[in-house]
Design an enzyme around this catalytic site. Structure first.
Site, PDB file in Angstrom:
ATOM      1  N   ASN A 295      -4.194 -47.222  56.177  1.00 32.50           N
ATOM      2  CA  ASN A 295      -4.462 -46.222  57.220  1.00 32.50           C
ATOM      3  C   ASN A 295      -5.428 -46.821  58.252  1.00 32.50           C
ATOM      4  O   ASN A 295      -6.596 -47.049  57.952  1.00 32.50           O
ATOM      5  CB  ASN A 295      -5.076 -44.983  56.559  1.00 32.50           C
ATOM      6  CG  ASN A 295      -5.432 -43.890  57.565  1.00 32.50           C
ATOM      7  OD1 ASN A 295      -5.389 -44.103  58.772  1.00 32.50           O
ATOM      8  ND2 ASN A 295      -5.786 -42.723  57.051  1.00 32.50           N
TER       9      ASN A 295
ATOM     10  N   HIS B  21       1.632 -40.855  61.848  1.00 31.25           N
ATOM     11  CA  HIS B  21       0.371 -41.506  61.479  1.00 31.25           C
ATOM     12  C   HIS B  21       0.506 -42.009  60.040  1.00 31.25           C
ATOM     13  O   HIS B  21       0.971 -41.288  59.161  1.00 31.25           O
ATOM     14  CB  HIS B  21      -0.778 -40.499  61.599  1.00 31.25           C
ATOM     15  CG  HIS B  21      -2.031 -40.983  60.953  1.00 31.25           C
ATOM     16  ND1 HIS B  21      -2.508 -42.269  61.145  1.00 31.25           N
ATOM     17  CD2 HIS B  21      -2.902 -40.377  60.095  1.00 31.25           C
ATOM     18  CE1 HIS B  21      -3.617 -42.418  60.439  1.00 31.25           C
ATOM     19  NE2 HIS B  21      -3.871 -41.304  59.787  1.00 31.25           N
TER      20      HIS B  21
ATOM     21  N   CYS C 113      -7.553 -39.448  63.632  1.00 28.42           N
ATOM     22  CA  CYS C 113      -6.305 -40.219  63.546  1.00 28.42           C
ATOM     23  C   CYS C 113      -5.265 -39.724  64.545  1.00 28.42           C
ATOM     24  O   CYS C 113      -4.234 -40.367  64.730  1.00 28.42           O
ATOM     25  CB  CYS C 113      -5.746 -40.131  62.133  1.00 28.42           C
ATOM     26  SG  CYS C 113      -6.938 -40.606  60.887  1.00 28.42           S
TER      27      CYS C 113
HETATM   28  O1  UT7 Z   1      -5.962 -40.082  58.213  1.00 28.73           O
HETATM   29  C1  UT7 Z   1      -6.243 -39.020  57.355  1.00 28.73           C
HETATM   30  C2  UT7 Z   1      -7.114 -39.578  56.243  1.00 28.73           C
HETATM   31  N1  UT7 Z   1      -6.969 -39.119  54.927  1.00 28.73           N
HETATM   32  C3  UT7 Z   1      -5.844 -38.791  54.268  1.00 28.73           C
HETATM   33  O2  UT7 Z   1      -4.749 -38.728  54.756  1.00 28.73           O
HETATM   34  C4  UT7 Z   1      -5.992 -38.529  52.798  1.00 28.73           C
HETATM   35  C5  UT7 Z   1      -5.177 -37.360  52.298  1.00 28.73           C
HETATM   36  N2  UT7 Z   1      -5.250 -37.266  50.828  1.00 28.73           N
HETATM   37  C6  UT7 Z   1      -4.547 -38.117  50.040  1.00 28.73           C
HETATM   38  O3  UT7 Z   1      -3.787 -38.950  50.525  1.00 28.73           O
HETATM   39  C7  UT7 Z   1      -4.679 -37.967  48.536  1.00 28.73           C
HETATM   40  O4  UT7 Z   1      -5.388 -36.792  48.248  1.00 28.73           O
HETATM   41  C8  UT7 Z   1      -5.390 -39.185  47.871  1.00 28.73           C
HETATM   42  C9  UT7 Z   1      -4.511 -40.424  47.953  1.00 28.73           C
HETATM   43  C10 UT7 Z   1      -6.713 -39.457  48.541  1.00 28.73           C
HETATM   44  C11 UT7 Z   1      -5.640 -38.889  46.399  1.00 28.73           C
HETATM   45  O5  UT7 Z   1      -4.421 -38.639  45.720  1.00 28.73           O
HETATM   46  P1  UT7 Z   1      -4.314 -37.481  44.605  1.00 28.73           P
HETATM   47  O6  UT7 Z   1      -2.989 -37.583  44.007  1.00 28.73           O
HETATM   48  O7  UT7 Z   1      -4.707 -36.184  45.295  1.00 28.73           O
HETATM   49  O8  UT7 Z   1      -5.381 -37.912  43.565  1.00 28.73           O
HETATM   50  P2  UT7 Z   1      -6.652 -37.122  43.022  1.00 28.73           P
HETATM   51  O9  UT7 Z   1      -7.778 -37.224  43.981  1.00 28.73           O
HETATM   52  O10 UT7 Z   1      -6.238 -35.743  42.576  1.00 28.73           O
HETATM   53  O11 UT7 Z   1      -6.977 -37.952  41.727  1.00 28.73           O
HETATM   54  C12 UT7 Z   1      -6.060 -38.017  40.639  1.00 28.73           C
HETATM   55  C13 UT7 Z   1      -6.591 -39.010  39.621  1.00 28.73           C
HETATM   56  C14 UT7 Z   1      -8.058 -38.772  39.259  1.00 28.73           C
HETATM   57  O12 UT7 Z   1      -8.207 -39.094  37.883  1.00 28.73           O
HETATM   58  P3  UT7 Z   1      -8.269 -37.940  36.755  1.00 28.73           P
HETATM   59  O13 UT7 Z   1      -9.456 -37.089  37.136  1.00 28.73           O
HETATM   60  O14 UT7 Z   1      -6.970 -37.208  36.865  1.00 28.73           O
HETATM   61  O15 UT7 Z   1      -8.456 -38.704  35.494  1.00 28.73           O
HETATM   62  C15 UT7 Z   1      -8.813 -39.766  40.079  1.00 28.73           C
HETATM   63  O16 UT7 Z   1     -10.042 -40.128  39.514  1.00 28.73           O
HETATM   64  O17 UT7 Z   1      -6.552 -40.332  40.166  1.00 28.73           O
HETATM   65  C16 UT7 Z   1      -7.854 -40.921  40.064  1.00 28.73           C
HETATM   66  N3  UT7 Z   1      -8.026 -41.830  41.201  1.00 28.73           N
HETATM   67  C17 UT7 Z   1      -7.763 -43.137  41.138  1.00 28.73           C
HETATM   68  N4  UT7 Z   1      -7.339 -43.928  40.146  1.00 28.73           N
HETATM   69  C18 UT7 Z   1      -7.171 -45.238  40.403  1.00 28.73           C
HETATM   70  C19 UT7 Z   1      -8.429 -41.505  42.457  1.00 28.73           C
HETATM   71  N5  UT7 Z   1      -8.444 -42.607  43.224  1.00 28.73           N
HETATM   72  C20 UT7 Z   1      -8.042 -43.634  42.417  1.00 28.73           C
HETATM   73  C21 UT7 Z   1      -7.845 -44.999  42.637  1.00 28.73           C
HETATM   74  N6  UT7 Z   1      -7.410 -45.761  41.610  1.00 28.73           N
HETATM   75  N7  UT7 Z   1      -8.067 -45.592  43.837  1.00 28.73           N
END
Ligand code: UT7
Length: 342
Positions: free
Chosen positions: A299, A269, A122
């Site tokens: 993104n 970005h 990115c």
């Molecule tokens: O260009 C660079 C590319 N990548 C990035 O920039 C990504 C960087 N990372 C992020 O932006 C964040 O880590 C994410 C947006 C990917 C995830 O956010 P988070 O707040 O770290 O969520 P998490 O992975 O810790 O998940 C929290 C909860 C989980 O549920 P439980 O286990 O707490 O019950 C996930 O299963 O959110 C759940 N979850 C969702 N729920 C609904 C994860 N994805 C989703 C979803 N819809 N799409």
């Protein structure tokens, strides 16, 4: 001698996919996606559209802005004035060879341009601008470069991972970078005046397309259960990104000897609005300083910054002489930023 952005362009596929549309396919919902990322929609290309198709359209838009003439002959003539095409992408038309930049060179009829792709995740557009300026600067015979970021991320989405599949979209952005006689130092300086480029390859596995490369090629007669996709360790990338954004802004300000008040806009970005807000909070920078259009496009990796620059430019959001900062981070892991006097 200065390296000025004299025109911008963008191309986004018409097919708009809302968070509710995603929720019909994956176990997710609009509230989660918006509150965790700031994303409201993304645009997906149809099956016949490749990286070069969007890139070509963005490039044409930039060339039309440069000449103020959208006739086919004017476009052909403008393409002949290009000395260099640099295209940043993680989703090029072909694996390794040929470069997508060469396809653009041919389709534009840019017969005088050298052409190459850049792989820097990115951060690709930020690397691309600095690379193009370096290539223009080192050779008196080169004057004009087309720098493109273009992605079809919908083709490498991991639909089994709801944490990543909701993040990505398709799109392309382009700028024309020209070597001019304007000063690059002093009060009247213009153009790309400074870049910081960095990498931390120890995080390579946090954003990776595992299959298909020479590390893990497809084998004859292999039945592929899952198409090649981008695997992401979201938490690790998030932590890296907040630090990379904050550190790069600080380093650029320190290197320039300026405060944040001298910066008209920061164009980050567009990966996750929360990443930008967390870095801004860490540095005490108000949210309004950052230009965000992630709500509409999600993104788009290497395309996100040039798309944002084009939107700002066309909407009158940038005035001549404004100091613009781009900040990027992503696969590699890579990070970087440019300071551009518009
Ligand atoms: O260009 C660079 C590319 N990548 C990035 O920039 C990504 C960087 N990372 C992020 O932006 C964040 O880590 C994410 C947006 C990917 C995830 O956010 P988070 O707040 O770290 O969520 P998490 O992975 O810790 O998940 C929290 C909860 C989980 O549920 P439980 O286990 O707490 O019950 C996930 O299963 O959110 C759940 N979850 C969702 N729920 C609904 C994860 N994805 C989703 C979803 N819809 N799409």
């Amino acid at each position: 001698m200065a390296f000025e952005i004299i025109a911008t362009g963008k191309a986004v596929p018409p097919h708009r996919v809302t968070n509710d549309d995603m929720a019909a396919k994956v176990d997710t919902n609009d509230e989660w996606i918006r509150s965790h990322t700031g994303i409201g929609a993304r645009h997906f290309a149809d099956a016949d559209t490749a990286c070069s198709d969007l890139a070509l359209e963005a490039a044409k838009q930039a060339l039309i802005m440069m000449t103020g003439d959208d006739r086919e002959e004017a476009l052909k003539e403008a393409a002949l004035s290009l000395d260099m095409i640099v295209l940043a992408s993680a989703t090029t038309d072909y694996y390794g060879c040929p470069s997508t930049a060469c396809l653009i060179q041919d389709r534009l009829g840019a017969k005088n341009a050298a052409a190459m792709d850049i792989t820097a995740g990115c951060t690709g557009f930020i690397y691309g601008l600095e690379t193009a300026a370096g290539l223009l600067g080192i050779n008196p015979g080169r004057k004009r470069a087309l720098v493109i970021g273009s992605e079809i991320l919908s083709r490498v989405i991991d639909w089994s991972d709801r944490g990543s599949c909701v993040l990505f979209g398709d799109g392309s952005g382009a700028v024309i970078l020209e070597k001019t006689d304007a000063p690059s130092q002093g009060p009247d300086r213009r153009g790309l005046v400074r870049s910081i480029l960095g990498a931390d390859g120890s995080g390579a596995q946090h954003l990776v397309i595992h299959r298909g490369g020479s590390r893990d090629p497809y084998k004859t007669d292999e039945v592929v259960a899952v198409s090649p996709h981008l695997a992401m360790n979201g938490r690790a990338v998030y932590t890296f990104a907040v630090k990379a954004v904050a550190d790069t802004i600080t380093a650029l300000l320190e290197a320039e000897g300026i405060g944040i008040d001298s910066v008209a806009r920061i164009v980050p970005h567009q990966a996750n609005a929360r990443i930008v807000q967390a870095a801004g909070k860490r540095l005490g920078i108000p949210d309004e300083k950052f230009f965000l259009n992630i709500e509409e496009y999600a993104n788009t990796s290497a395309a996100s910054i040039p798309i944002a620059l084009d939107e700002l430019n066309r909407s009158g959001g940038l005035k001549k002489g404004d100091l613009v900062m781009t900040i990027g981070f992503g696969g590699g892991l890579t990070y970087g930023g440019n300071i551009i006097i518009w």
